[in-house]
Design a protein around this motif. Structure first.
Motif, PDB file in Angstrom:
ATOM      1  N   ILE A  39     -20.946   0.887 -22.808  1.00 32.38           N
ATOM      2  CA  ILE A  39     -20.123   1.738 -21.945  1.00 32.38           C
ATOM      3  C   ILE A  39     -19.791   0.990 -20.659  1.00 32.38           C
ATOM      4  O   ILE A  39     -20.677   0.484 -19.972  1.00 32.38           O
ATOM      5  N   VAL A  40     -18.474   0.937 -20.343  1.00 31.04           N
ATOM      6  CA  VAL A  40     -18.016   0.232 -19.144  1.00 31.04           C
ATOM      7  C   VAL A  40     -17.456   1.170 -18.087  1.00 31.04           C
ATOM      8  O   VAL A  40     -17.278   0.787 -16.936  1.00 31.04           O
ATOM      9  N   GLY A  41     -17.147   2.417 -18.449  1.00 31.79           N
ATOM     10  CA  GLY A  41     -16.603   3.371 -17.485  1.00 31.79           C
ATOM     11  C   GLY A  41     -16.361   4.716 -18.125  1.00 31.79           C
ATOM     12  O   GLY A  41     -16.626   4.911 -19.311  1.00 31.79           O
ATOM     13  N   ASP A  42     -15.838   5.659 -17.314  1.00 32.30           N
ATOM     14  CA  ASP A  42     -15.535   6.985 -17.841  1.00 32.30           C
ATOM     15  C   ASP A  42     -14.331   7.575 -17.116  1.00 32.30           C
ATOM     16  O   ASP A  42     -13.897   7.066 -16.089  1.00 32.30           O
ATOM     17  N   SER A  43     -13.799   8.632 -17.677  1.00 33.69           N
ATOM     18  CA  SER A  43     -12.569   9.230 -17.146  1.00 33.69           C
ATOM     19  C   SER A  43     -12.775   9.945 -15.808  1.00 33.69           C
ATOM     20  O   SER A  43     -11.801  10.261 -15.143  1.00 33.69           O
ATOM     21  N   PHE A  44     -14.009  10.173 -15.378  1.00 37.30           N
ATOM     22  CA  PHE A  44     -14.240  10.750 -14.063  1.00 37.30           C
ATOM     23  C   PHE A  44     -13.801   9.788 -12.958  1.00 37.30           C
ATOM     24  O   PHE A  44     -13.547  10.194 -11.834  1.00 37.30           O
ATOM     25  N   GLN A  45     -13.733   8.498 -13.276  1.00 36.74           N
ATOM     26  CA  GLN A  45     -13.334   7.474 -12.316  1.00 36.74           C
ATOM     27  C   GLN A  45     -11.859   7.086 -12.448  1.00 36.74           C
ATOM     28  O   GLN A  45     -11.382   6.186 -11.775  1.00 36.74           O
ATOM     29  N   TRP A  46     -11.132   7.787 -13.321  1.00 36.08           N
ATOM     30  CA  TRP A  46      -9.738   7.474 -13.607  1.00 36.08           C
ATOM     31  C   TRP A  46      -8.866   7.582 -12.359  1.00 36.08           C
ATOM     32  O   TRP A  46      -8.941   8.546 -11.623  1.00 36.08           O
ATOM     33  N   VAL A  47      -7.996   6.581 -12.149  1.00 34.44           N
ATOM     34  CA  VAL A  47      -7.056   6.604 -11.039  1.00 34.44           C
ATOM     35  C   VAL A  47      -5.624   6.641 -11.561  1.00 34.44           C
ATOM     36  O   VAL A  47      -4.854   7.515 -11.199  1.00 34.44           O
ATOM     37  N   THR A  48      -5.279   5.700 -12.419  1.00 36.37           N
ATOM     38  CA  THR A  48      -3.908   5.624 -12.945  1.00 36.37           C
ATOM     39  C   THR A  48      -3.894   4.751 -14.189  1.00 36.37           C
ATOM     40  O   THR A  48      -4.926   4.246 -14.614  1.00 36.37           O
ATOM     41  N   ASN A  49      -2.720   4.609 -14.768  1.00 37.13           N
ATOM     42  CA  ASN A  49      -2.535   3.675 -15.862  1.00 37.13           C
ATOM     43  C   ASN A  49      -1.160   3.034 -15.707  1.00 37.13           C
ATOM     44  O   ASN A  49      -0.299   3.546 -15.009  1.00 37.13           O
ATOM     45  N   ASN A  50      -0.977   1.888 -16.356  1.00 37.18           N
ATOM     46  CA  ASN A  50       0.287   1.168 -16.300  1.00 37.18           C
ATOM     47  C   ASN A  50       0.635   0.743 -17.720  1.00 37.18           C
ATOM     48  O   ASN A  50      -0.028  -0.121 -18.291  1.00 37.18           O
ATOM     49  N   GLU A  51       1.664   1.372 -18.272  1.00 34.65           N
ATOM     50  CA  GLU A  51       2.035   1.091 -19.661  1.00 34.65           C
ATOM     51  C   GLU A  51       2.584  -0.311 -19.848  1.00 34.65           C
ATOM     52  O   GLU A  51       2.319  -0.950 -20.859  1.00 34.65           O
ATOM     53  N   LYS A  52       3.364  -0.795 -18.875  1.00 31.19           N
ATOM     54  CA  LYS A  52       3.945  -2.144 -19.013  1.00 31.19           C
ATOM     55  C   LYS A  52       2.864  -3.208 -19.103  1.00 31.19           C
ATOM     56  O   LYS A  52       2.979  -4.159 -19.856  1.00 31.19           O
ATOM     57  N   LEU A  53       1.817  -3.049 -18.309  1.00 32.38           N
ATOM     58  CA  LEU A  53       0.714  -4.007 -18.329  1.00 32.38           C
ATOM     59  C   LEU A  53      -0.386  -3.611 -19.313  1.00 32.38           C
ATOM     60  O   LEU A  53      -1.344  -4.356 -19.494  1.00 32.38           O
ATOM     61  N   ASN A  54      -0.274  -2.424 -19.899  1.00 33.66           N
ATOM     62  CA  ASN A  54      -1.263  -1.905 -20.849  1.00 33.66           C
ATOM     63  C   ASN A  54      -2.644  -1.776 -20.197  1.00 33.66           C
ATOM     64  O   ASN A  54      -3.651  -2.161 -20.770  1.00 33.66           O
ATOM     65  N   LEU A  55      -2.663  -1.207 -18.976  1.00 37.54           N
ATOM     66  CA  LEU A  55      -3.888  -1.105 -18.202  1.00 37.54           C
ATOM     67  C   LEU A  55      -4.269   0.342 -17.929  1.00 37.54           C
ATOM     68  O   LEU A  55      -3.414   1.187 -17.701  1.00 37.54           O
TER      69      LEU A  55
END
Length: 182
Positions: free
Chosen positions: A41-57
């Motif tokens: 486990i490296v992280g969870d959605s409680f720490q979610w900020v954003t996503n970037n589809e172009k960079l797939n991040l």
């Protein structure tokens, strides 16, 4: 294409007045993000900020201690983030490269700066509360797409903005009442 913030909100029928029941229905079971190679486990959605589809991040505020931030500053030569400076994020367990921690970015990527951006192709996710029966295998069809996760994020942003407006109005009303009292 995700469209603008307001288009996403309008498309999903969110208005300025949001009830507590609607808020509860917008918050799905949390996700756990795992290294695709060793499944730590490296992280969870409680720490979610954003996503970037172009960079797939997928960008998070914080990660677990199993993720290592390299000491060497890299400069991107990619067409999507040219000249951006970042540190490489890797799994301490298996040494798989997981993503980037941007230090400098183009203006359009400001939302990634200083945060932990995981490459969606280097991680897997598991939604809590979706356990399988004995012998069942997980289906990739049920995993959320970046677009669907982004839409959920837009909904939550609108809820937070609505609450912020309400609180601001209440604070202004309170300040006026205090001024009248003196």
């Amino acid at each position: 294409m995700l469209g603008t913030f307001s288009e996403g909100i309008q498309e999903h029928g969110i208005t300025e007045s949001v009830s507590n029941n609607e808020i509860i229905s917008l918050v799905p079971n949390p996700f756990v993000f795992q290294c695709k190679n060793c499944r730590v486990i490296v992280g969870d959605s409680f720490q979610w900020v954003t996503n970037n589809e172009k960079l797939n991040l997928i960008t998070l505020q914080a990660l677990t201690e199993i993720v290592e931030v390299s000491a060497i500053l890299m400069i991107s030569k990619s067409l999507e983030d040219p000249g951006s400076a970042f540190y490489v994020l890797s799994c301490k367990s298996c040494k798989t490269v997981l993503g980037r921690k941007y230090i400098t970015t183009l203006c359009k990527l400001d939302s990634l700066r200083g945060l932990y951006s995981l490459d969606a192709s280097s991680i897997e996710s598991y939604q809590l509360g979706t356990s399988l029966q004995d012998g069942e295998r997980p289906s990739l069809e049920n995993l959320p797409t970046l677009s669907s996760l982004h839409l959920q994020q837009l909904k939550m942003e609108q809820v937070i903005l609505s609450f912020n407006e309400r609180i601001t109005d209440l604070e202004e009303d309170l300040a006026m009442l205090e001024d009248l009292a003196f």
